[in-house]
Each structure stands twice: as C-alpha cells, then as structure tokens.
Design a protein around this motif. Structure first.
Motif, PDB file in Angstrom:
ATOM      1  N   TRP A  14      45.309  -3.694  20.865  1.00 28.21           N
ATOM      2  CA  TRP A  14      45.641  -2.939  19.660  1.00 28.21           C
ATOM      3  C   TRP A  14      45.055  -1.525  19.670  1.00 28.21           C
ATOM      4  CZ3 TRP A  14      42.626  -7.314  19.728  1.00 28.21           C
ATOM      5  CH2 TRP A  14      41.282  -7.145  19.433  1.00 28.21           C
ATOM      6  N   LEU A  19      52.071   0.265  18.142  1.00 26.66           N
ATOM      7  CA  LEU A  19      52.759  -0.826  17.458  1.00 26.66           C
ATOM      8  C   LEU A  19      54.157  -1.017  18.031  1.00 26.66           C
ATOM      9  CD1 LEU A  19      51.683  -0.156  13.757  1.00 26.66           C
ATOM     10  CD2 LEU A  19      50.927  -2.039  15.217  1.00 26.66           C
ATOM     11  N   TRP A  27      52.264  -8.505  18.547  1.00 26.01           N
ATOM     12  CA  TRP A  27      52.607  -8.149  17.168  1.00 26.01           C
ATOM     13  C   TRP A  27      52.214  -9.279  16.211  1.00 26.01           C
ATOM     14  CZ3 TRP A  27      54.152  -3.894  14.565  1.00 26.01           C
ATOM     15  CH2 TRP A  27      54.638  -4.081  13.278  1.00 26.01           C
ATOM     16  N   LEU A  30      48.565  -9.813  15.282  1.00 29.09           N
ATOM     17  CA  LEU A  30      47.928  -8.854  14.371  1.00 29.09           C
ATOM     18  C   LEU A  30      47.812  -9.390  12.952  1.00 29.09           C
ATOM     19  CD1 LEU A  30      49.458  -5.449  15.463  1.00 29.09           C
ATOM     20  CD2 LEU A  30      47.167  -6.341  15.937  1.00 29.09           C
ATOM     21  N   CYS A  31      48.667 -10.330  12.610  1.00 30.83           N
ATOM     22  CA  CYS A  31      48.577 -10.901  11.260  1.00 30.83           C
ATOM     23  C   CYS A  31      47.247 -11.634  11.134  1.00 30.83           C
ATOM     24  CB  CYS A  31      49.737 -11.859  11.008  1.00 30.83           C
ATOM     25  SG  CYS A  31      49.634 -12.652   9.388  1.00 30.83           S
ATOM     26  N   ALA A  85      57.543  -2.331  13.811  1.00 31.30           N
ATOM     27  CA  ALA A  85      56.890  -1.038  14.028  1.00 31.30           C
ATOM     28  C   ALA A  85      57.728   0.084  13.427  1.00 31.30           C
ATOM     29  CB  ALA A  85      56.672  -0.802  15.516  1.00 31.30           C
ATOM     30  N   ILE A  88      57.256  -0.323   9.232  1.00 33.93           N
ATOM     31  CA  ILE A  88      55.953  -0.574   8.602  1.00 33.93           C
ATOM     32  C   ILE A  88      55.580   0.507   7.591  1.00 33.93           C
ATOM     33  CG2 ILE A  88      54.628   0.468  10.493  1.00 33.93           C
ATOM     34  CD1 ILE A  88      53.494  -2.471   8.309  1.00 33.93           C
ATOM     35  N   CYS A  98      45.642  -4.888   5.275  1.00 36.34           N
ATOM     36  CA  CYS A  98      46.611  -5.398   6.252  1.00 36.34           C
ATOM     37  C   CYS A  98      46.422  -4.731   7.608  1.00 36.34           C
ATOM     38  CB  CYS A  98      48.030  -5.147   5.738  1.00 36.34           C
ATOM     39  SG  CYS A  98      49.305  -5.572   6.948  1.00 36.34           S
ATOM     40  N   TYR A 100      48.482  -4.454  10.109  1.00 39.08           N
ATOM     41  CA  TYR A 100      49.619  -3.604  10.484  1.00 39.08           C
ATOM     42  C   TYR A 100      49.504  -2.237   9.814  1.00 39.08           C
ATOM     43  CZ  TYR A 100      51.626  -8.053  11.958  1.00 39.08           C
ATOM     44  OH  TYR A 100      51.838  -9.258  12.563  1.00 39.08           O
ATOM     45  N   ARG A 101      49.183  -2.239   8.532  1.00 40.28           N
ATOM     46  CA  ARG A 101      49.027  -0.976   7.809  1.00 40.28           C
ATOM     47  C   ARG A 101      47.851  -0.172   8.371  1.00 40.28           C
ATOM     48  NH1 ARG A 101      48.637   0.067   1.260  1.00 40.28           N
ATOM     49  NH2 ARG A 101      48.037   2.254   1.448  1.00 40.28           N
TER      50      ARG A 101
END
Length: 156
Positions: A14, A19, A27, A30-31, A85, A88, A98, A100-101
């Motif tokens: 990461w 992304l 991907w 990442l959650c 990606a 987002i 988050c 991703y954010r």
C-alpha cells in the motif's frame, strides 16, 4: 544501493502501489472490517448536509462487521456502492478512518488496521468499528432518531 535510495521491496504494497494498480486481492485486503461504510446516512435535501446514523444495512453482520452476502451485495441492496480506485474520490461520505479514503488522501494506514497490527480484531478492540455501536435497519424505525457523529471520528 546508496544511502539515498530506498529499497521498495522492504515497504508494504500500500506504500508502493497506487490504488489503481493494486490487484483485486490487495484492494480487498485494504478493507479494515469496520463496517462504517454500511451505516445508513441521511442527506438534507436543501443543504446537502450529511448526517450519519448508527443504523446498519440489513446485510451487515453486527458481530463480525462483515457483509452477510458480499458477493451478491449489489443485487440484495441496490444502492450498495462498489468502490474502485476510479471512483473513491466520489465518496466524500466515507469515514475519515477508511483505509481507501486515507490512502487516496495520501495518508497511511492506522495503527489498528489489520495489515499493520496483523490482527483483524484490532479494529474492534480499538473501538473503530460498528461492533456494539449499531443496530440493524430491520429494527431501527425512524432514522432521524439514530443520528450520531462517531462514524466521522478522525485519527492522526
């Protein structure tokens, strides 16, 4: 290698992979499993102001904070969004915590993220998930009665 060069193989994916260039497995990893994105939100029609609730989508398992049927979530809940990606940045409602954010904003993962801690329970023990703080939409009643601000808690 000189002292000014960085060996990217020593860094986690990461930090070295955008992304957009991540594999599906990267991907999904990442959650953090917090479940905050599954909380229902209210939007004021006039001001477009967003209000978070503690009411979770009917497909969220409130104990594990995982979708009960992740593969079919978009069929079962038509307004469930699939983040990519490419989109987002369209989801300004995603909690500040988050992953991703955070990565899209150039931040790093939080200390409690399972990829950092090595333990998927850390997100829960750190109090960063919806576990023990949410109810199902099946029993909630009026969403206005469940407005809260904790999904937006920020971390350094």
């Amino acid at each position: 290698m000189t002292a000014t060069e960085i060996d990217v193989t020593d860094k986690p994916f990461w930090e070295t992979t955008s992304l957009a260039d991540m594999t599906a497995e990267q991907w999904e990893s990442l959650c953090d499993g917090c479940g905050k994105c599954c909380l229902l939100k209210l939007e004021d029609e006039d001001t477009l102001e967003l209000a978070y609730t503690n009411v979770a989508c009917r497909q969220l398992d409130l104990g594990t904070c995982q979708c009960k049927n992740y593969a079919k979530r978009s069929l079962l809940v038509p307004d469930c969004v699939t983040m990519t990606a490419a989109n987002i940045t369209e989801f300004g409602w995603m909690p500040k915590t988050c992953a991703y954010r955070r990565l899209a904003e150039g931040k790093t993962l939080a200390w409690w993220h399972p990829l950092i801690s090595g333990d998927p329970e850390t997100v829960h023990t750190a109090g960063m998930s919806v576990r023990g703080r949410s109810i199902s939409e099946r029993v909630a009643g009026d969403l206005e009665d469940h407005i809260t601000d904790w999904p937006e808690e920020d971390i350094p």
